[in-house]
Design a protein around this motif. Sequence first.
Motif: not given
Length: 244
Positions: A94-99, A108-111
């Motif tokens: 999760l931390n890697q995702y948030k980073k 669009s890249n976030l989705m």
Amino acid sequence: MDQKKLYGHWHFWEEFVSYPMMVYYWIRGENIQKMLTKKIDKAKKNASQIILTEKMKNEFLIQYEKLDNFFSFHFKDIEASRNHNFEEKIKYCLNQYKKESTSLLSSSNLMKLQGNFLNGAEKTLFLYFTLEGKTNREIRLSDIMIGDNSSKIFIAFLKGKKFIDENHNLTVDQKSSFIRIHRFLKDNHIINPDFQDTTIIEAMENEYNTNFDKGTFSRAIIVKPNDFEEIIYHELSELFNVRN
């Protein structure tokens, strides 16, 4: 992880589709942690329904090794340390995702990242729970070697050469030479070449009751074999009918 594979090519019209989706999740209060929890529960439920056969176990292990998504990349990375429990592994991912998400300017890249992360988590954890629950992930030579009796034949060979004792404990000091013997087996498809070195290391550690760190393994396999090892390779070639 390959950024191009994760995000692909950017098209401006994707922003018109992605932005409303972001707003939709925000209104519903669906944060990434809550959505990941649903994926974990789903993966755990599906895994609990699997009756794992030996054939399926080997196939699932290969599938697990070949996973290539944002979640699996970080989950397998932290899992290799063996010093974290499941909750800590999830928190790390999760931390890697948030980073990663905070570095993105495109909706669009976030989705795309969110979809890759969540779908990847479900695939990864389904295999993880299936293997963890049914095999305790104690991977051994029999799991990675091709042929029904290959591991038994090889173990008997190692005992005869005094590489290991009757309890399969490693008795030689030169781990590098021992590692290269296993690499020879992989190169000649006696050990299944679909398995990555990390899995082979794990199988060796479980089989021989000792540690083989990645650094030693990586350095060992690039060293040219000595005369003694060449003799061992020749004997193994005859034992397993290796055709050069």
